[in-house]
Design an enzyme around this catalytic site. Sequence first.
Site, PDB file in Angstrom:
ATOM      1  N   HIS A   1      16.848  18.122 -28.203  1.00  0.00           N
ATOM      2  CA  HIS A   1      15.428  17.728 -28.224  1.00  0.00           C
ATOM      3  C   HIS A   1      14.613  18.868 -27.649  1.00  0.00           C
ATOM      4  CE1 HIS A   1      15.913  17.000 -23.879  1.00  0.00           C
ATOM      5  NE2 HIS A   1      17.056  16.410 -24.197  1.00  0.00           N
TER       6      HIS A   1
ATOM      7  N   ARG B   1      29.842  15.439 -22.072  1.00  0.00           N
ATOM      8  CA  ARG B   1      28.653  16.050 -22.697  1.00  0.00           C
ATOM      9  C   ARG B   1      28.505  17.451 -22.121  1.00  0.00           C
ATOM     10  NH1 ARG B   1      25.546  12.191 -22.171  1.00  0.00           N
ATOM     11  NH2 ARG B   1      24.324  12.559 -20.278  1.00  0.00           N
TER      12      ARG B   1
ATOM     13  N   TYR C   1      32.177  10.191 -26.402  1.00  0.00           N
ATOM     14  CA  TYR C   1      32.250   9.099 -25.418  1.00  0.00           C
ATOM     15  C   TYR C   1      33.196   8.040 -25.979  1.00  0.00           C
ATOM     16  CZ  TYR C   1      27.929  11.620 -24.605  1.00  0.00           C
ATOM     17  OH  TYR C   1      27.008  12.625 -24.431  1.00  0.00           O
TER      18      TYR C   1
ATOM     19  N   HIS D   1      12.031  15.086 -22.461  1.00  0.00           N
ATOM     20  CA  HIS D   1      12.018  14.888 -23.917  1.00  0.00           C
ATOM     21  C   HIS D   1      10.609  15.275 -24.324  1.00  0.00           C
ATOM     22  CE1 HIS D   1      15.506  11.779 -23.496  1.00  0.00           C
ATOM     23  NE2 HIS D   1      15.896  13.042 -23.351  1.00  0.00           N
TER      24      HIS D   1
ATOM     25  N   GLU E   1      23.185  19.594 -26.963  1.00  0.00           N
ATOM     26  CA  GLU E   1      23.969  18.730 -26.080  1.00  0.00           C
ATOM     27  C   GLU E   1      24.894  17.756 -26.806  1.00  0.00           C
ATOM     28  OE1 GLU E   1      21.591  15.579 -24.208  1.00  0.00           O
ATOM     29  OE2 GLU E   1      19.796  16.576 -24.926  1.00  0.00           O
TER      30      GLU E   1
ATOM     31  N   HIS F   1      22.678   7.028 -20.435  1.00  0.00           N
ATOM     32  CA  HIS F   1      21.640   7.254 -19.425  1.00  0.00           C
ATOM     33  C   HIS F   1      22.003   6.534 -18.118  1.00  0.00           C
ATOM     34  CE1 HIS F   1      18.292   8.604 -22.422  1.00  0.00           C
ATOM     35  NE2 HIS F   1      19.198   9.527 -22.210  1.00  0.00           N
TER      36      HIS F   1
ATOM     37  N   ASP G   1      24.463  15.108 -15.573  1.00  0.00           N
ATOM     38  CA  ASP G   1      23.321  15.509 -16.404  1.00  0.00           C
ATOM     39  C   ASP G   1      22.140  15.567 -15.447  1.00  0.00           C
ATOM     40  OD1 ASP G   1      21.149  15.691 -18.114  1.00  0.00           O
ATOM     41  OD2 ASP G   1      21.947  14.281 -19.577  1.00  0.00           O
TER      42      ASP G   1
ATOM     43  N   HIS H   1      24.358  10.006 -29.958  1.00  0.00           N
ATOM     44  CA  HIS H   1      22.984  10.479 -29.701  1.00  0.00           C
ATOM     45  C   HIS H   1      22.737  11.757 -30.484  1.00  0.00           C
ATOM     46  CE1 HIS H   1      24.592  13.654 -27.087  1.00  0.00           C
ATOM     47  NE2 HIS H   1      25.301  12.741 -26.442  1.00  0.00           N
TER      48      HIS H   1
ATOM     49  N   GLU I   1      25.592  20.424 -22.152  1.00  0.00           N
ATOM     50  CA  GLU I   1      24.185  20.586 -22.534  1.00  0.00           C
ATOM     51  C   GLU I   1      23.613  21.861 -21.946  1.00  0.00           C
ATOM     52  OE1 GLU I   1      21.620  17.461 -21.023  1.00  0.00           O
ATOM     53  OE2 GLU I   1      20.069  17.965 -22.504  1.00  0.00           O
TER      54      GLU I   1
ATOM     55  N   ASP J   1      17.349  20.779 -18.187  1.00  0.00           N
ATOM     56  CA  ASP J   1      18.126  19.596 -18.599  1.00  0.00           C
ATOM     57  C   ASP J   1      19.539  20.068 -18.944  1.00  0.00           C
ATOM     58  OD1 ASP J   1      19.029  17.204 -19.585  1.00  0.00           O
ATOM     59  OD2 ASP J   1      17.725  17.194 -21.348  1.00  0.00           O
TER      60      ASP J   1
ATOM     61  N   ASP K   1       0.820  -1.217   0.000  1.00  0.00           N
ATOM     62  CA  ASP K   1       0.000   0.000   0.000  1.00  0.00           C
ATOM     63  C   ASP K   1       0.855   1.267   0.000  1.00  0.00           C
ATOM     64  OD1 ASP K   1       1.000  -0.386   2.486  1.00  0.00           O
ATOM     65  OD2 ASP K   1      -0.848   0.118   3.568  1.00  0.00           O
TER      66      ASP K   1
HETATM   67  N1  GLY Z   1      18.895  14.056 -19.597  1.00  0.00           N
HETATM   68  C1  GLY Z   1      18.535  13.340 -20.744  1.00  0.00           C
HETATM   69  C2  GLY Z   1      18.926  14.067 -21.945  1.00  0.00           C
HETATM   70  O1  GLY Z   1      19.812  14.891 -21.896  1.00  0.00           O
HETATM   71  O2  GLY Z   1      18.340  13.941 -22.968  1.00  0.00           O
HETATM   72 MN    MN Z   2      20.404  15.890 -20.193  1.00  0.00          MN
HETATM   73 MN    MN Z   3      18.786  16.464 -22.961  1.00  0.00          MN
END
Ligand code: GLY
Ligand code: MN
Ligand code: MN
Length: 439
Positions: free
Chosen positions: A353, A404, A387, A360, A383, A242, A259, A349, A406, A270, A37
């Site tokens: 986005h 990365r 890697y 996203h 971003e 991720h 991130d 990637h 971003e 983000d 519960d």
């Molecule tokens: N934090 C996920 C991305 O950068 O898309």
């Molecule tokens: Mn991100």
């Molecule tokens: Mn992102």
Amino acid sequence: MISQQEFIARQDRLLAECEPNSVCLVPAASLVTRSNDTHYLFRQNSNFWYLTGFEEPDAWLILSNHPRYGENYRAMVCPTKDKTTEIWQGKRLGADAALARFSLDEAFDLEELDDAVLENLQGHDNVYFALGDNASADTLLMDAMSHLRGIPKRALAPSSIKDIRPLIHEMRLFKSACEIAVMKAAAQISARAHKRAMTFAHSGCYEYQIEAELHHEFAMAGARSPAYGTIVGAGSNACILHYTQNNAQICDGDLILIDAGAEYLGYAADISRTFPVSGKFSESQKALYEIVLAAQEKVLTMVGPGTTLTEAMQCSAEVITQGLVALGVLKGSVAENLASKAWQQFYMHGVGHYLGLDVHDVGEYKIEGEDRPFKPGMVLTIEPGIYISDDADVPSQYKGIGIRIEDNVVITATGAEVITNDVPKSIEQIEQLMKGSPD
Ligand code: GLY
Ligand code: MN
Ligand code: MN
């Protein structure tokens, strides 16, 4: 804060996009069981939140543009204001108070949900609904439709169920001035958290301790939850795109990729930054970092109204390819590597986005198969990253490095406004900030 007038205006715009004689049914999210519960922390359905700003689970919004109502009709089904629920789970607004707060024509208790849906389907040509998003809501609608279709000689059931998502998603893609103000607040809170994390980080600490620093700063600024699973990856963990285990101990010499973004009033930030735990980049870390930074800065100067995500992707791929060829990580010429997309081994990637209520965020990236040009009011991330896994076939000094960078941008009439600039990004700025940190 988004005003009540803005929520009503969104509902009216949605109804204006629907065919005449239509009813829209939008269920809220439900609590999700964690075990027995106990439940996961509640997160409202983004479409329901966008149209109402109502934070309670299990509610339904009902809207109609049927001419029988004259004006647009609005109703809501609300969790019942009952003593036991309030003792165990928390305060409930209740149908009576909802009438005034949401400027409704009618409000129903949750016990009346089946009847309210049945009644409000009758006589409409179309029902707009998100089939497949919520199994129990699907069942409820289907049962109501079957019931109405089964009534002999009376055509009471809508003849079509139309997908409500494309209509709401198109609206959500373009942010209002109020939404942009809220997103800037989310960005500023998140930027402060990144600076706190950089200042705190030291060799020997655990990735999850840095995560805790980020979440502490979010909450102290009024943003209780992160907008997505926070990523703190040290050393080669940064190569897992991720990564959310966040359980490794950080070693001297590691780069740390964070991130993380706060969710503030439902809206996401983000942000990614990558920095050395020691406070000083090594020569090989510096070389790769400068490539990612150059790619990101070039994309930030080229995005604006009329440009597309594909152009931004290509721009970042070119800068990264040039850099990796110069370092000998990619063999052959820049042109050959671009033609074969060899850069995808190390940059796997997309460049960005849409960003909004969902990290996203919703909205079409292509219109009739063609890339969709950016327009003022869109908010997106930029971003790029590199890697290089431990087992990559590259000069050894570049192995096990993930980077990365971003930022979040608002497309304006003349270009793009970066709203996450408060976090240091150049090597000099990062090393300067970290001079005061424990390591
Ligand atoms: N934090 C996920 C991305 O950068 O898309
Ligand atoms: Mn991100
Ligand atoms: Mn992102």
